[in-house]
Design a protein around this motif. Sequence first.
Motif, short mmCIF file in Angstrom:
data_model
loop_
_atom_site.label_atom_id
_atom_site.label_comp_id
_atom_site.label_asym_id
_atom_site.label_seq_id
_atom_site.Cartn_x
_atom_site.Cartn_y
_atom_site.Cartn_z
N VAL B 4 0.85 -1.20 0.00
CA VAL B 4 0.00 0.00 0.00
C VAL B 4 0.88 1.24 0.00
CG1 VAL B 4 -1.74 1.29 1.28
CG2 VAL B 4 -1.83 -1.21 1.22
N TRP B 5 1.92 1.20 0.84
CA TRP B 5 2.80 2.37 0.93
C TRP B 5 3.54 2.60 -0.39
CZ3 TRP B 5 1.29 5.37 4.45
CH2 TRP B 5 0.86 4.88 5.70
N SER B 6 3.96 1.51 -1.03
CA SER B 6 4.69 1.73 -2.29
C SER B 6 3.77 2.36 -3.33
CB SER B 6 5.30 0.43 -2.80
OG SER B 6 4.35 -0.59 -2.80
N ILE B 7 2.48 2.02 -3.28
CA ILE B 7 1.54 2.65 -4.24
C ILE B 7 1.36 4.13 -3.91
CG2 ILE B 7 -0.89 2.71 -4.96
CD1 ILE B 7 -0.76 -0.39 -4.81
N LEU B 8 1.36 4.45 -2.60
CA LEU B 8 1.27 5.87 -2.22
C LEU B 8 2.42 6.65 -2.85
CD1 LEU B 8 -0.29 7.95 -0.41
CD2 LEU B 8 1.48 7.57 1.28
N PHE B 9 3.62 6.05 -2.85
CA PHE B 9 4.76 6.75 -3.45
C PHE B 9 4.65 6.78 -4.97
CE2 PHE B 9 6.54 5.98 0.75
CZ PHE B 9 7.04 7.23 1.02
N ILE B 14 2.68 9.93 -10.81
CA ILE B 14 1.46 9.91 -11.63
C ILE B 14 0.73 11.24 -11.54
CG2 ILE B 14 -0.84 8.89 -11.82
CD1 ILE B 14 0.41 6.20 -11.12
N PHE B 15 0.48 11.70 -10.31
CA PHE B 15 -0.26 12.95 -10.17
C PHE B 15 0.58 14.15 -10.58
CE2 PHE B 15 -3.15 10.32 -7.77
CZ PHE B 15 -4.36 10.80 -8.23
N GLY B 16 1.90 14.03 -10.41
CA GLY B 16 2.77 15.11 -10.86
C GLY B 16 2.65 15.31 -12.36
N VAL B 17 2.78 14.22 -13.11
CA VAL B 17 2.70 14.32 -14.56
C VAL B 17 1.30 14.76 -14.98
CG1 VAL B 17 2.77 12.98 -16.69
CG2 VAL B 17 4.53 12.64 -14.95
N TRP B 18 0.29 14.18 -14.33
CA TRP B 18 -1.09 14.53 -14.65
C TRP B 18 -1.32 16.04 -14.47
CZ3 TRP B 18 -4.89 16.38 -11.21
CH2 TRP B 18 -6.17 16.50 -11.77
#
Lengths: 595, 275
Positions: B4-9, B14-18
């Motif tokens: 779960v934590w690795s997905i948070l990172f 992802i959101f940066g590029v988005w």
Amino acid sequence: MSTTTIDSHTQAAADEMTVGHFLSTYVFSKDHKVIGIQFLFSTLIWFVVGGMLALGIRWQLAWPWSDMPIIGGMLFPEQGGQIAPEFYTVLVTMHATVMIFLVIIPILAGAFGNFLIPLMIGADDMAFPTLNMLSYWFMWPAFFFFGGAFFCDGHGAAAGWTSYPPLSDMTTSAPSSGAAQTLWLLGVTTVGISSMLGSVNYMTTIIQMRAPGMTMFRLPLTIWAMFITALLQAFALPVLTAAGFMMLADRLIGTGFFLPEGLVVNNSPMAAGGGQPLLWQHLFWFYSHPAVYIMILPAMGMVSDILACFSRKPIFGYKPMVYSICGIAGLGFIVWGHHMFVSGMNPGLGMTFMVATMMIALPSAVKTFNWLGTVYGGKVQFTTPMLFALSFVSMFVIGGLSGIFMAATPVDIVIHDTYFIVAHFHYVLFAGTAMAVFGSIYFWFPKMFGRMMNETAGKIHFALTFIFLNGTFFTMHILGVGGFPRRLADPYHYPTFSHLLTMNQFMTVCAICMVAVQIIFAVNFFYSIFWGPKAGRNPWRANGLEWQAPSPPGHGNFDFQPIVYRGPYEYGSPETEEDFYPQTMPPKQDRDNLA
Amino acid sequence: MGRVWSILFLTVPIFGVWTFVSAMNDWWPMNGGAFAFSSGHWFPSLDVSDHVKDHLFYVILYLTGVVFIGTGAVLFWILWRYDGATNADPVVFSHGSHALEVIWSILPAVVLLFIAIYQMDAWAGARMRRPTMADGAIKPPLCRVTGRQFEWRIQYPGEDGRLDTPDDLHILNDLHVPVDEEIVIEIESLDVLHSFFLPNMRVKQDVVPGMRQYVWFHPVKEGVSDIVCAELCGWGHYKMRGRITVDNAAEFDRWYSAAYADQETSQFSLPEEED
């Protein structure tokens, strides 16, 4: 330190619980651990103040000229609860001042430097304990000066944290250019004295007081970073102090170091002249650019220790890490001009500073790759300190990369003094350093107070802070590219920026949530000091010397003489059955011989 | 839990590029409602012939974007793969690799040096090579802009082409320039530091008391935009707003004559308010 001294000391402590004894043990203490914790508490209190000032800024940018809920009426009754433009410039100035001079620098060097240096090198205290005590008590004049500025005319200094003259240099240029600005200068000077006393102490202690076997290349990276930071402070700070005194002279006795001929401000002509406003910028940034590294290097060191411990793996490239700390510090002295690309400085000089600035990204990149290399191939334990340390790496990448935009001189013309730079340094200092500080508090808390903090609360604190800080600061890049200037009470006054209001409201909501989330941390912190589960000597199964001392260590730190046999990062070594190998554990053949 | 934590990172790249991509293309999905992001969040419109600063920004954006996505993805993969709860392999006991250190020192160094050298010409063009006349002489300034708390005073030379003579035109906060021409502006300050910022022209220069400086740009689009003060200059900093109007040559001349006539009339009728 033999065990008998420790015992007799605790015995003596039990015997005389007098007022004098209480004062010398907990208030005017010369014990580096108590001083470190004093720094920690003071800076955390100022962290709250700085955060509130930030919310004031964000409120104005999201809902300009509107009544502040709840506290507005109390703070600004004469404006009916609105933030006046005069006070907005106070907010931006004092938020930065408080965060830099009273939070980030003293929490890294003062709190963690004091607490960790003697413990991690196996010393019983600092080289100069009295000087160390003074380094804390010289913060108090600064607290009073900065705090007192809020009660002067104009309710605080308002010339920006950089205090560029002539605005800051003349007592008539703005409502708060009088006593508030003078107090601000005195505050900066006394913070400087405190840092200077600390840095002399750190350098001497690290050079002179290492335990037997603790060679320079067996020092934890935290100590290397603290050592280089102390060097930076020792060489750069006198320049700022000198500049501060020059400005005080300009303001108080009518010299004109920073004032050119013939200024007329607020309809009053200035008597002094013959100076140069850019001189202050050169002197100021000659300190304050290295200060940027004073604000990040110790965090880098502490993150390295945490990453190695919870990856259960040695630091990848220990020596390159040390050299890149030295490289960052060395280059840090020759890049100050990149703050002045549009200042009117000779553009030819701009090219030199630009190339040097580009090169400073290199050691930072080396460090980042080495951190990734450290975690690679390990057995990662997702504890709260580890999550904060990982977020440091993740966020530092953003802060470092956005720095390249500013280093590129033609791009800097466009984004200088916009929110792009605000985004950049908040990623380095808040998302980077402050997250590393949180991680370090969770990590060394058992050593400081002998108890553990709650992991679940810590992880909730981490996850929410992480989400809201990105919501707050990432969007600032977009604002900055849109040209949105910093330090403007009402940017929507300009049609060019009027469409950015909704984005600011989104950021403000995130910022309010981020500050609210810190309540979880505060509750966890204070609850755990008194009622947290007791920690053993080495709850994280770490290698450093500090984990071999009792938790919390008594006066004199160690109840045995530490002898160092290896570096601090021998996790997962094939030489032991355990996955860690404390620095003080004799090598296997020695243990066999003894047995 | 580690996964779960690795997905948070992973959400960071992802959101940066988005965020960047949607800002560049005006794709904000939240149009309408409390958090409406209206269009045009990227650069203010480019009204000058010189595209090199924007171009350089994009070059750096793409280079750093690759590094950003790369490190973010690697961090995610490492955390996912080496989660202590699921990783059964023994720890890789390694103190580093000399070859890797050399590679990841030299690669960024080359890229950074490339950026450094690539931009030098743009910097020289923006700050060192002042426009010249047809005969090679340095082009004189169209006007002088003087920063003062909290206004921009603008002074055009009159018929004689020289500043500070009796026939000068004085205007407040309203700069007019002709289109399709190299514009040189002389900037000064009367009191504190200001910063002469034309977002649409990609021009920014601190205005330093005691110094005389020049900025230049080549406007190609007619219209009105803002003059912003970008350096904290006191409590009224936020309202130190001027306007820059780019006119065609004929319109500029008409405006100039009208403004001049207006100034002369007002001097005649209100003699106490001369300059």
